[in-house]
Scaffold this motif. Structure first.
Motif, PDB file in Angstrom:
ATOM      1  N   LEU A 122       0.730  -1.205  -0.044  1.00 51.35           N
ATOM      2  CA  LEU A 122      -0.027  -0.159  -0.107  1.00 51.35           C
ATOM      3  C   LEU A 122       0.719   1.283  -0.018  1.00 51.35           C
ATOM      4  CD1 LEU A 122      -3.116  -0.732   2.212  1.00 51.35           C
ATOM      5  CD2 LEU A 122      -2.967  -0.237  -0.167  1.00 51.35           C
ATOM      6  N   LEU A 123       2.236   1.109   0.158  1.00 49.08           N
ATOM      7  CA  LEU A 123       3.059   2.327  -0.116  1.00 49.08           C
ATOM      8  C   LEU A 123       2.983   2.918  -1.411  1.00 49.08           C
ATOM      9  CD1 LEU A 123       6.047   1.237   1.702  1.00 49.08           C
ATOM     10  CD2 LEU A 123       4.603   3.077   2.377  1.00 49.08           C
ATOM     11  N   LYS A 124       2.379   2.193  -2.493  1.00 54.04           N
ATOM     12  CA  LYS A 124       2.172   2.576  -3.524  1.00 54.04           C
ATOM     13  C   LYS A 124       1.127   3.582  -3.870  1.00 54.04           C
ATOM     14  CE  LYS A 124       1.838  -1.443  -5.825  1.00 54.04           C
ATOM     15  NZ  LYS A 124       1.874  -2.673  -6.757  1.00 54.04           N
ATOM     16  N   ALA A 125       0.254   3.587  -2.649  1.00 57.11           N
ATOM     17  CA  ALA A 125      -0.879   4.831  -2.689  1.00 57.11           C
ATOM     18  C   ALA A 125      -0.396   6.095  -2.583  1.00 57.11           C
ATOM     19  CB  ALA A 125      -1.698   4.574  -1.543  1.00 57.11           C
ATOM     20  N   PHE A 126       1.027   6.424  -2.388  1.00 59.59           N
ATOM     21  CA  PHE A 126       1.448   7.512  -2.271  1.00 59.59           C
ATOM     22  C   PHE A 126       2.434   8.078  -3.478  1.00 59.59           C
ATOM     23  CE2 PHE A 126       0.967   5.681   1.850  1.00 59.59           C
ATOM     24  CZ  PHE A 126      -0.037   6.469   2.260  1.00 59.59           C
ATOM     25  N   PRO A 127       2.401   9.467  -3.691  1.00 56.05           N
ATOM     26  CA  PRO A 127       3.053   9.848  -4.882  1.00 56.05           C
ATOM     27  C   PRO A 127       4.715   9.613  -4.678  1.00 56.05           C
ATOM     28  CG  PRO A 127       1.629  11.759  -4.087  1.00 56.05           C
ATOM     29  CD  PRO A 127       1.552  10.474  -3.063  1.00 56.05           C
ATOM     30  N   GLY A 128       5.252   9.071  -5.770  1.00 54.91           N
ATOM     31  CA  GLY A 128       6.628   8.810  -5.803  1.00 54.91           C
ATOM     32  C   GLY A 128       7.030   7.796  -5.697  1.00 54.91           C
ATOM     33  N   LEU A 129       6.095   6.747  -5.034  1.00 49.76           N
ATOM     34  CA  LEU A 129       6.508   5.292  -4.562  1.00 49.76           C
ATOM     35  C   LEU A 129       5.717   4.497  -5.394  1.00 49.76           C
ATOM     36  CD1 LEU A 129       5.946   6.011  -0.482  1.00 49.76           C
ATOM     37  CD2 LEU A 129       8.103   6.124  -2.027  1.00 49.76           C
ATOM     38  N   ALA A 133       8.701  -1.796  -2.862  1.00 53.20           N
ATOM     39  CA  ALA A 133      10.026  -1.808  -2.164  1.00 53.20           C
ATOM     40  C   ALA A 133      10.736  -0.047  -1.859  1.00 53.20           C
ATOM     41  CB  ALA A 133      10.959  -2.266  -3.378  1.00 53.20           C
ATOM     42  N   ALA A 134      10.030   0.287  -0.799  1.00 54.80           N
ATOM     43  CA  ALA A 134      10.122   1.756  -0.595  1.00 54.80           C
ATOM     44  C   ALA A 134       9.749   1.867   0.821  1.00 54.80           C
ATOM     45  CB  ALA A 134       9.133   2.545  -1.417  1.00 54.80           C
ATOM     46  N   ALA A 135      10.130   3.084   1.201  1.00 55.80           N
ATOM     47  CA  ALA A 135       9.810   3.269   2.812  1.00 55.80           C
ATOM     48  C   ALA A 135       9.446   4.656   3.227  1.00 55.80           C
ATOM     49  CB  ALA A 135      11.047   3.016   3.563  1.00 55.80           C
ATOM     50  N   ILE A 136       8.464   5.049   3.971  1.00 58.54           N
ATOM     51  CA  ILE A 136       8.213   6.547   4.499  1.00 58.54           C
ATOM     52  C   ILE A 136       8.737   6.379   5.955  1.00 58.54           C
ATOM     53  CG2 ILE A 136       6.674   6.925   2.500  1.00 58.54           C
ATOM     54  CD1 ILE A 136       4.539   6.488   4.509  1.00 58.54           C
ATOM     55  N   ALA A 137       9.286   7.690   6.323  1.00 63.33           N
ATOM     56  CA  ALA A 137       9.156   7.985   7.921  1.00 63.33           C
ATOM     57  C   ALA A 137       8.107   8.781   8.294  1.00 63.33           C
ATOM     58  CB  ALA A 137      10.804   8.467   8.281  1.00 63.33           C
ATOM     59  N   LEU A 138       6.864   8.351   8.819  1.00 61.89           N
ATOM     60  CA  LEU A 138       5.897   8.744   9.235  1.00 61.89           C
ATOM     61  C   LEU A 138       6.180   9.797  10.536  1.00 61.89           C
ATOM     62  CD1 LEU A 138       2.992   9.388   8.175  1.00 61.89           C
ATOM     63  CD2 LEU A 138       2.270   7.656   9.996  1.00 61.89           C
ATOM     64  N   PRO A 139       6.158  11.096  10.373  1.00 62.07           N
ATOM     65  CA  PRO A 139       6.356  11.882  11.495  1.00 62.07           C
ATOM     66  C   PRO A 139       5.619  11.752  12.609  1.00 62.07           C
ATOM     67  CG  PRO A 139       6.491  13.185   9.718  1.00 62.07           C
ATOM     68  CD  PRO A 139       5.856  11.983   9.093  1.00 62.07           C
ATOM     69  N   THR A 184      -8.911  11.296  -2.549  1.00 62.71           N
ATOM     70  CA  THR A 184      -7.678  11.080  -2.180  1.00 62.71           C
ATOM     71  C   THR A 184      -7.134  11.062  -0.661  1.00 62.71           C
ATOM     72  OG1 THR A 184      -7.213  12.097  -4.426  1.00 62.71           O
ATOM     73  CG2 THR A 184      -5.234  11.943  -3.060  1.00 62.71           C
ATOM     74  N   ALA A 185      -7.504  12.099  -0.042  1.00 60.87           N
ATOM     75  CA  ALA A 185      -7.381  12.104   1.342  1.00 60.87           C
ATOM     76  C   ALA A 185      -7.882  10.735   2.156  1.00 60.87           C
ATOM     77  CB  ALA A 185      -8.013  13.427   1.955  1.00 60.87           C
ATOM     78  N   LEU A 186      -9.152  10.280   1.518  1.00 61.71           N
ATOM     79  CA  LEU A 186      -9.634   9.027   2.365  1.00 61.71           C
ATOM     80  C   LEU A 186      -8.697   7.856   1.965  1.00 61.71           C
ATOM     81  CD1 LEU A 186     -13.520   9.455   1.709  1.00 61.71           C
ATOM     82  CD2 LEU A 186     -12.179   9.022   3.976  1.00 61.71           C
ATOM     83  N   LEU A 187      -8.189   7.788   0.720  1.00 62.18           N
ATOM     84  CA  LEU A 187      -7.282   6.574   0.352  1.00 62.18           C
ATOM     85  C   LEU A 187      -6.109   6.686   0.898  1.00 62.18           C
ATOM     86  CD1 LEU A 187      -6.674   5.696  -3.388  1.00 62.18           C
ATOM     87  CD2 LEU A 187      -4.805   6.055  -1.951  1.00 62.18           C
ATOM     88  N   ARG A 188      -5.327   7.870   1.145  1.00 63.50           N
ATOM     89  CA  ARG A 188      -4.278   7.933   1.948  1.00 63.50           C
ATOM     90  C   ARG A 188      -4.275   7.553   3.491  1.00 63.50           C
ATOM     91  NH1 ARG A 188      -1.114  13.304  -0.438  1.00 63.50           N
ATOM     92  NH2 ARG A 188      -0.942  12.404  -2.670  1.00 63.50           N
ATOM     93  N   LEU A 189      -5.579   8.043   4.007  1.00 65.13           N
ATOM     94  CA  LEU A 189      -5.878   7.583   5.349  1.00 65.13           C
ATOM     95  C   LEU A 189      -5.952   6.126   5.717  1.00 65.13           C
ATOM     96  CD1 LEU A 189      -6.494   8.564   8.255  1.00 65.13           C
ATOM     97  CD2 LEU A 189      -8.855   8.707   7.783  1.00 65.13           C
ATOM     98  N   GLU A 190      -6.758   5.519   4.541  1.00 60.29           N
ATOM     99  CA  GLU A 190      -7.078   4.237   4.740  1.00 60.29           C
ATOM    100  C   GLU A 190      -5.820   3.319   4.659  1.00 60.29           C
ATOM    101  OE1 GLU A 190     -10.253   2.481   2.568  1.00 60.29           O
ATOM    102  OE2 GLU A 190     -11.590   4.149   3.090  1.00 60.29           O
ATOM    103  N   ALA A 191      -4.817   3.688   3.576  1.00 59.15           N
ATOM    104  CA  ALA A 191      -3.585   3.086   3.571  1.00 59.15           C
ATOM    105  C   ALA A 191      -2.866   3.133   4.820  1.00 59.15           C
ATOM    106  CB  ALA A 191      -2.859   3.527   2.182  1.00 59.15           C
TER     107      ALA A 191
END
Length: 206
Positions: A122-129, A133-139, A184-191
């Motif tokens: 589900l990282l593919k739900a976000f731009p640029g990923l 095979a990716a990672a995000i650091a959620l603040p 889009t906001a709901l998609l990102r929240l659910e992911a």
């Protein structure tokens, strides 16, 4: 400002509140939801009230400083965090704030200033990923009842970061996510909620 635009934003907010309630992300009076209108005014949930049972009276209008446009309307104290996102990101059209169990628990248990999410499809739900095979650091930011000071801390975190994450957590409190529009906001929240729920399960099993 078009009454039609406000009515459409209100309908989107009501629907989002019902969906977030269905997953247990806005218990009791928790959370708030907003949409930026074409003229820059923000439609946002009124202070208090259950987001799963919103009606048209539960949505008010504020300016980008969080000031209500109609005397007597009472916005949430956290309206300033919504406005901070809209001021920072001109492309942001909707903001969601929820209080799920995974968000609350993980943000309380994490001693650092971020939660690493990696290897999830589900990282593919976000731009640029484009792949898993990716990672995000959620603040993760410390909670603060002084919303203006908290927003300054959020801005400082964004200023230090070379990239902007798809959302952020307030420790022991909740999550903020935004997108160009409500879907889009709901998609990102659910992911994010799915990945954080997986992280919580992994820590329980460890």
């Amino acid at each position: 400002m078009s009454d039609d635009a406000f009515a459409a934003a209100t309908a989107a907010i009501i629907t989002a509140g019902q969906r977030m309630d269905r997953f247990g992300w806005v218990p009791a009076t928790a959370g708030n939801i907003s949409v930026r209108l074409p003229d820059g005014v923000v439609a946002i949930t009124r202070s208090g009230g259950h987001k799963g049972f919103l009606d048209a009276q539960g949505v008010i209008r504020v300016d980008l400083e969080g000031r209500p446009l109609r005397a007597g309307d009472r916005p949430s104290a956290e309206t300033g965090l919504h406005c901070g996102i809209y001021r920072r990101f001109p492309e942001a059209g909707a903001v969601l704030h929820g209080h799920s169990v995974p968000v609350t628990h993980l943000s309380r248990r994490s001693a650092g200033d971020a939660i690493l999410l990696q290897g999830y499809e589900l990282l593919k739900a976000f731009p640029g990923l484009p792949t898993h095979a990716a990672a995000i650091a959620l603040p993760v930011l410390d909670n603060d009842q002084d919303i203006a000071r908290l927003q300054r801390a959020v801005d400082a975190r964004w200023d230090m970061s070379g990239t902007v994450p798809p959302g952020y957590l307030i420790r022991g409190h909740g999550i903020y996510v935004w997108g160009a529009d409500m879907p889009t906001a709901l998609l990102r929240l659910e992911a994010l909620e799915f990945m954080l729920a997986c992280e919580l399960e992994a820590r329980r099993a460890a």
